[in-house]
Design a protein around this motif. Structure first.
Motif: not given
Length: 260
Positions: A96-125
């Motif tokens: 009912s509201f998904r379309d209003f999220l537009a281009s936002s995505s949890g994939f864009q969470s830079w804090q979670f990427r920080e967590l992965e990086i600190v844990c030794g994981f790298r994702s170029p994408q």
């Protein structure tokens, strides 16, 4: 002005941050916003704890490290538990509201990427996604130069007198450290003869398992909500999330399970 509960926690500002984009406003969008804002707050706290944990490990401070690890593990259980709340929202309610999220995505969470990086994981994408936000991209670049959690653990073992080799970063995608059979032999000996180091090893396995548990609950929640659809913002959705399942951060610690 006298300090109050509300002014200390900046509640006026905090409670004004749940702005729905749906028009007319959809009831369940508020829940969606609060859950994800809370995730980001907990990611911030985990990173805060990891910034204390790594120096404690490097300095060989067993009990300080163990206390911090237990706090992180408790937070991880809370992250998993929040999925239960989000799953009270049906697919129809989300759509009912998904379309209003537009281009936002949890994939864009830079804090979670920080967590992965600190844990030794790298994702170029995932790193490329942040190039549109130079300030976030700079944060991730800085994190990549920091000591990984595995490097801090090996330094902890060295501080306790164990002659283990320092990890070598060999991968730019996935785990930066390859499993080391020679190190695994040493780890088995350490587990048997150094109970304090063995405790830290087990807490790291608990953390690794907790992150995998959160990934599993997350992907199942996405599958039951949007099925095989593309994720918001054009992200791969459940297909990408399934690829992250069973991704071990500390393969050497898992490898020795069957040999102890």
């Amino acid at each position: 002005m006298e300090l109050t509960y509300g002014s200390y926690l900046k509640l006026d500002e905090l409670l004004a941050l749940q702005t729905r984009r749906s028009d007319p406003p959809e009831h369940d969008e508020t829940l969606f916003i609060i859950i994800h804002q809370t995730y980001e707050l907990w990611f911030k706290q985990i990173l805060h704890e990891l910034d204390k944990l790594r120096p404690d490990l490097t300095a060989g401070r067993t009990w300080a490290a163990a206390k911090t690890m237990r706090r992180i593990l408790t937070i991880m259980k809370t992250l998993v538990g929040q999925v239960d709340i989000l799953e009270t929202m049906t697919p129809l309610e989300f759509n009912s509201f998904r379309d209003f999220l537009a281009s936002s995505s949890g994939f864009q969470s830079w804090q979670f990427r920080e967590l992965e990086i600190v844990c030794g994981f790298r994702s170029p994408q995932a790193l490329t996604v942040q190039k549109e936000r130079p300030e976030h991209y700079a944060i991730l670049q800085q994190r990549m130069a920091e000591t990984t959690l595995w490097e801090a653990f090996v330094a902890y073992l060295q501080a306790r007198g164990h002659r283990v080799p320092a990890p070598v970063r060999v991968n730019e995608s996935g785990l930066v450290h390859e499993p080391d059979p020679a190190l695994q032999e040493q780890l088995m000996d350490i587990v048997r003869n150094d109970p304090e180091a063995g405790l830290i090893e087990e807490l790291l396995v608990d953390f690794d398992e907790g992150l995998q548990e959160w990934r599993y609950r997350h992907v199942k929640m996405v599958e039951r909500t949007i099925g095989t659809k593309t994720g918001t913002g054009g992200s791969p959705g459940a297909a990408y999330l399934r690829e992250t399942l069973h991704r071990s951060l500390f393969p050497d610690l898992w490898a020795i399970r069957a040999r102890l």
